[in-house]
Design a protein around this motif. Structure first.
Motif, PDB file in Angstrom:
ATOM      1  N   ASP A  60     -13.489 -13.109   4.675  1.00  0.00           N
ATOM      2  CA  ASP A  60     -14.551 -13.049   5.677  1.00  0.00           C
ATOM      3  C   ASP A  60     -14.187 -12.015   6.747  1.00  0.00           C
ATOM      4  OD1 ASP A  60     -16.045 -15.057   4.446  1.00  0.00           O
ATOM      5  OD2 ASP A  60     -14.944 -16.634   5.506  1.00  0.00           O
ATOM      6  N   PHE A  61     -15.175 -11.325   7.235  1.00  0.00           N
ATOM      7  CA  PHE A  61     -14.970 -10.373   8.319  1.00  0.00           C
ATOM      8  C   PHE A  61     -16.270 -10.187   9.070  1.00  0.00           C
ATOM      9  CE2 PHE A  61     -16.529  -7.690   4.901  1.00  0.00           C
ATOM     10  CZ  PHE A  61     -17.409  -6.828   5.534  1.00  0.00           C
ATOM     11  N   THR A  62     -16.139  -9.805  10.300  1.00  0.00           N
ATOM     12  CA  THR A  62     -17.272  -9.332  11.095  1.00  0.00           C
ATOM     13  C   THR A  62     -16.789  -8.096  11.838  1.00  0.00           C
ATOM     14  OG1 THR A  62     -16.688 -10.766  12.937  1.00  0.00           O
ATOM     15  CG2 THR A  62     -18.352 -11.599  11.398  1.00  0.00           C
ATOM     16  N   ALA A  63     -17.694  -7.177  12.007  1.00  0.00           N
ATOM     17  CA  ALA A  63     -17.377  -5.933  12.699  1.00  0.00           C
ATOM     18  C   ALA A  63     -18.652  -5.412  13.338  1.00  0.00           C
ATOM     19  CB  ALA A  63     -16.800  -4.916  11.721  1.00  0.00           C
ATOM     20  N   GLU A  64     -18.523  -4.325  14.028  1.00  0.00           N
ATOM     21  CA  GLU A  64     -19.679  -3.683  14.640  1.00  0.00           C
ATOM     22  C   GLU A  64     -19.684  -2.227  14.205  1.00  0.00           C
ATOM     23  OE1 GLU A  64     -20.846  -2.433  19.084  1.00  0.00           O
ATOM     24  OE2 GLU A  64     -20.654  -4.614  18.792  1.00  0.00           O
ATOM     25  N   PRO A  70     -24.332  -5.371  13.962  1.00  0.00           N
ATOM     26  CA  PRO A  70     -23.312  -6.246  13.381  1.00  0.00           C
ATOM     27  C   PRO A  70     -23.128  -5.926  11.892  1.00  0.00           C
ATOM     28  CG  PRO A  70     -25.333  -7.475  13.765  1.00  0.00           C
ATOM     29  CD  PRO A  70     -25.536  -6.104  14.331  1.00  0.00           C
ATOM     30  N   VAL A  71     -21.896  -6.050  11.424  1.00  0.00           N
ATOM     31  CA  VAL A  71     -21.581  -5.770  10.025  1.00  0.00           C
ATOM     32  C   VAL A  71     -20.824  -6.964   9.462  1.00  0.00           C
ATOM     33  CG1 VAL A  71     -20.333  -4.261   8.428  1.00  0.00           C
ATOM     34  CG2 VAL A  71     -21.448  -3.286  10.445  1.00  0.00           C
ATOM     35  N   ALA A  72     -21.333  -7.475   8.362  1.00  0.00           N
ATOM     36  CA  ALA A  72     -20.666  -8.537   7.609  1.00  0.00           C
ATOM     37  C   ALA A  72     -21.045  -8.335   6.147  1.00  0.00           C
ATOM     38  CB  ALA A  72     -21.105  -9.915   8.096  1.00  0.00           C
ATOM     39  N   ASP A  74     -22.370 -10.219   3.887  1.00  0.00           N
ATOM     40  CA  ASP A  74     -23.689 -10.706   3.465  1.00  0.00           C
ATOM     41  C   ASP A  74     -24.849  -9.871   4.018  1.00  0.00           C
ATOM     42  OD1 ASP A  74     -23.178 -11.600   6.040  1.00  0.00           O
ATOM     43  OD2 ASP A  74     -24.205 -13.520   5.761  1.00  0.00           O
ATOM     44  N   LEU A  75     -24.577  -8.987   4.963  1.00  0.00           N
ATOM     45  CA  LEU A  75     -25.619  -8.119   5.515  1.00  0.00           C
ATOM     46  C   LEU A  75     -25.753  -6.801   4.755  1.00  0.00           C
ATOM     47  CD1 LEU A  75     -24.861  -8.585   9.329  1.00  0.00           C
ATOM     48  CD2 LEU A  75     -26.629  -9.733   7.956  1.00  0.00           C
TER      49      LEU A  75
END
Length: 188
Positions: A60-64, A70-72, A74-75
């Motif tokens: 799992d990760f989230t970033a910008e 937002p970047v993940a 699933d997006l």
């Protein structure tokens, strides 16, 4: 005792030892040159060393992104293409034109392509300018969250994703383009 004969003999012995050491150094330099040539051509790297191997679940990760989105995982759609680059990486610069061309022609557009640049925003500026028209771009420090999620261990690294798993990963862009071209018609 003749000191000049002893000095001449000593100089000759030292020259012979120096010559042996020189041959040793030349031999090691040839080995290193061959190893560097393998690394630059991709021959010494193992696909499993570049990122998670095929079939692995992506962390799992989230970033910008650089444009504030937002970047993940699933997006990015069901079959995103992810590229990892470093501003100081010569092979990255060599493979960048091929990545840009493939990304520009890939169905799904820039929303299904993630380009991660490891470095400071200042170092990454040139790469960001080139990648932004064809990909969602994230700039992060070395070993940042996206790189950790994909277990990236070298640059460049290219990963095709299917769902939340690695479909294929490699440092060789040609093999990724081939796999991507084969996978995309099935997805559309």
């Amino acid at each position: 005792m003749d000191y000049s004969a002893i000095a001449t003999t000593l100089v000759g012995v030292l020259a012979a030892v120096n010559l042996l050491f020189t041959f040793g150094v030349i031999s090691r330099l040839r080995e290193h040159t061959a190893e560097l040539a393998k690394i630059r051509s991709g021959g010494a790297r193992d696909d499993s060393n570049v990122a998670l191997p095929a079939g692995s679940r992506i962390g799992d990760f989230t970033a910008e992104s650089v444009d504030g989105r937002p970047v993940a995982l699933d997006l990015l759609g069901s079959q995103p293409l992810v590229g990892f680059f470093s501003p100081s990486c010569t092979p990255c610069k060599e493979r960048l034109p091929g990545f840009l061309a493939h990304a520009a022609s890939r169905p799904g557009g820039r929303d299904s392509i993630l380009a991660v640049v490891a470095g400071s925003p200042e170092e990454a500026a040139d790469l960001v300018d080139q990648l932004q028209p064809v990909a969602t771009v994230v700039v992060e420090s070395d070993r940042g969250p996206v790189q950790q999620a994909f277990a990236v261990d070298g640059f460049p690294a290219f990963v095709l994703v299917a769902g939340d798993r690695v479909q294929v990963s490699n440092f060789d862009l040609a093999s990724i383009i081939h796999a991507d071209s084969a996978a995309l018609p099935a997805a559309t």
